[in-house]
Design an enzyme around this catalytic site. Structure first.
Site, short mmCIF file in Angstrom:
data_model
loop_
_atom_site.label_atom_id
_atom_site.label_comp_id
_atom_site.label_asym_id
_atom_site.label_seq_id
_atom_site.Cartn_x
_atom_site.Cartn_y
_atom_site.Cartn_z
N ASP A 17 0.89 -1.17 0.00
CA ASP A 17 0.00 0.00 0.00
C ASP A 17 0.92 1.21 0.00
OD1 ASP A 17 -1.64 2.12 0.59
OD2 ASP A 17 -2.42 1.31 2.47
N LYS A 57 2.64 11.51 -3.38
CA LYS A 57 1.70 10.68 -4.14
C LYS A 57 0.73 11.57 -4.92
CE LYS A 57 -1.75 7.02 -3.44
NZ LYS A 57 -2.28 6.06 -2.46
N ASP A 61 -13.22 5.58 2.86
CA ASP A 61 -11.79 5.69 3.18
C ASP A 61 -11.45 7.10 3.63
OD1 ASP A 61 -9.03 5.85 3.16
OD2 ASP A 61 -8.77 4.83 1.25
N GLU A 98 -7.31 0.45 -4.56
CA GLU A 98 -7.32 0.40 -3.09
C GLU A 98 -8.64 -0.14 -2.53
OE1 GLU A 98 -6.09 4.37 -2.07
OE2 GLU A 98 -4.04 4.00 -2.74
#
Ligand code: AMP
Length: 567
Positions: free
Chosen positions: A7, A69, A169, A146
């Site tokens: 991850d 990211k 999330d 994800e």
């Protein structure tokens, strides 16, 4: 040969493997499950990844990079001292650290990984993630979405019947909602929606603001480091409020003590606007996927901030069912990626697709914010099309002139997720003529149209004259060629990554330096002496003595930090 699941997160990254019928997290060299996705270059030019790098964020911000990211698949360059890196390269360093940790833990070479990516990542961002894997010496044949990884960790891929799930999330800085459908053994992401500026961090910020109001503390008079200290205190209180009904925040500053006790209930009331903001993406995802809340077979919680009881209660209220959150929400994606990796090595990987085509980045213009009629805040980013919007899309926003008798407006177009344009990528500039007038008197519409090929059309119309001006911005490259990857691979290989075995020493030194900078006078001298002593033990190169000294130093630093909250 083991294929690991990784991850690669915005705040933290972690790796997991599959053993004896279940996935398990791989600890890093410091024994932690989570490795902060932070990279720094130290004084000797060595690269440090993870916790020691995170410790240097406040003391060496010019040499440390985080949140890269968000720039995957863009040309943004991060300058760390004299080195310039792209997001792929920084991600590669994180991946390399995870790979080395996995090799040390499993006692074998690791050359392949399944890496998770947000469902809204487009082709460019996915390719950039694969390139990061290659740069780290990892073959990445498969990426996994994800939310799909989370669903696999919960074993939902094993259901026979057609099922629909929602993955909620809430991470450190971003909120993502995805709707998944399992149909004939294939997992499809039917919709994803979110808010790039909503996460656990915002909950801490409302506590900080309230703390300042309650105690009369003037935040703008504090130094960066003092604010960092408050941040740590408040973050600890926030976590405490997930466990208990109340938490206390005590901050000592120049012989004054600022103390506030906050109840969970009050925290919930203060956070009401944040909870409210979560409704929109949820509703949009449901609408886009044409699913009613009652049709959902399961709701999965992902991201550390979903540990907050108020978030769980909101989810239960929104969907009329208790969400599944028993797998550690920080680890669930990596665990799912590890299961996918194990299935892949047996050629049984779950097929995972994304159905919607979305605009990968937030697109907007630079604006000036008028704070109170006197102070102007420059360089703010005003989003027009939010990341994650299904394409094609056309949106319009109205802006006004800033100055009296202004004759032209210079419109700067940016893409990115930062509040400040300097952290985003400039796509183009337009000059627009406007009739003279009072400040704020002339209005103009800015329309952004983004199509399926990634072409952005910016059209500006001045309201009073109806004059129009257009600018076309072609899809940006942001992908490295094979040759370029090879060239950068060689360059990265030459860079010295700090050896794993010394990482603990580096982490504690970075922490001690931060505490030194945060403290003053006697305490500062005390910390300085502790650092000197530890460095002299390090020079002695006796591993036993070093381990002993490290333990002592760690205890002393714990005491210093504990003392801060008691002062
Ligand atoms: P992630 O990016 O998924 O690792 O999420 C990190 C975020 O989760 C941070 O903002 C943390 O403050 C938050 N978080 C982690 N544990 C808890 C907890 N027990 N209670 C409240 N927030 C938490």
């Amino acid at each position: 040969m083991t294929i690991v699941g990784i991850d690669l997160g915005t705040t933290n990254s972690l790796a997991a493997h599959y053993l004896d019928g279940k996935p398990d997290v791989i600890p890093n060299a410091l024994g932690d499950a989570l490795t902060p996705s932070v990279v720094t270059v130290d004084e000797s030019g060595e690269i440090l990844v993870g916790r020691p790098a995170a410790e240097r964020l406040s003391t060496h911000p010019q040499k440390t990079a985080a949140h890269f990211k968000r720039a995957m698949g863009t040309d943004r360059v991060f300058s760390l001292g004299e080195h310039d890196f792209r997001a792929e390269e920084l991600s590669a360093m994180v991946l390399r650290a995870l790979k080395e940790d996995a090799e040390a833990h499993l006692g074998e070479d690791i050359s392949e990984a399944v890496i998770s990516v947000p469902a809204y990542f487009n082709d460019t961002q996915r390719n950039a993630t694969k390139a990061a894997g290659e740069l780290a010496g990892l073959k990445v044949e498969r990426l996994i979405n994800e939310p799909t990884a989370a669903a696999i960790a919960y074993g939902l891929n094993q259901r026979d019947a057609e099922s629909k799930f929602l993955v909620f999330d809430l991470g450190g800085g971003t909120f993502d909602v995805s709707i998944l459908e399992l149909f004939e053994g294939i997992m499809e992401v039917h919709a994803s929606a979110g808010d790039t500026f909503l996460g656990g961090k915002d909950f801490a910020e409302i506590l900080i603001d309230r703390f300042a109001t309650e105690t009369g503390l003037k935040l703008n008079r504090l130094s960066e480091l003092e604010r960092g200290r408050i941040w740590n205190l408040v973050e600890a209180a926030k976590l405490e409020l997930s466990r208990s009904d109340l938490a206390e925040i005590v901050f000592s500053h120049k012989s004054n003590e600022f103390r506030w006790t906050v109840k969970r209930e009050e925290f919930g009331r203060l956070a009401e606007p944040l909870l409210e903001r979560m409704r929109t993406p949820v509703e949009r995802a449901l609408r886009d996927a044409e699913v009613r809340a009652a049709e959902l077979d399961a709701i999965l919680l992902v991201g550390g901030a979903t540990r907050m009881p108020m978030v769980r209660a909101l989810v239960a209220r929104l969907f009329g069912q208790i969400p599944s959150g028993h797998i550690d929400p920080d680890k669930v994606v990596a665990l799912g990626a590890a299961v996918q990796a194990a299935l892949k090595s047996r050629d049984k990987a779950l097929e995972d697709r994304v159905l919607t085509d979305v605009c990968p980045y937030t697109l907007g213009v630079e604006t000036v914010v008028d704070l109170d009629g006197k102070r102007l805040l420059q360089g703010r980013f005003a989003p027009i099309i939010d990341r994650n919007t299904v394409v094609p899309v056309s949106r319009v926003e109205t802006f006004s002139t800033m100055h009296k008798n202004q004759r032209q407006v210079q419109l700067e177009v940016y893409q990115g997720e930062s509040r400040m344009v300097q952290n985003n990528i400039k796509l183009g500039t337009m000059l627009i003529d406007v009739p003279r007038g009072k400040a704020g008197e002339q209005f103009f519409d800015v329309r952004f149209t983004y199509d399926i090929n990634g072409i952005l059309e910016v059209e500006v119309t001045v309201n009073s004259t109806k004059e129009k001006k257009r600018l076309i911005i072609e899809g940006n490259a942001g992908v490295l060629s094979k040759d370029e990857i090879n060239r950068r691979f060689k360059a990265l290989e030459k860079l010295k990554l700090h050896p794993r075995d010394n990482l603990e020493n580096r982490t504690i030194l970075a922490r001690a330096e931060r505490i030194y900078e945060e403290s003053l006078s006697d305490l500062r001298n005390h910390v300085s002496v502790m650092i000197d002593e530890f460095e002299s033990v390090l020079q002695g190169q006796n591993p036993k003595k070093i381990a002993h000294a490290r333990k002592n130093l760690s205890q002393l630093l714990d005491e210093v930090e504990a003392g801060w909250s008691e002062l």
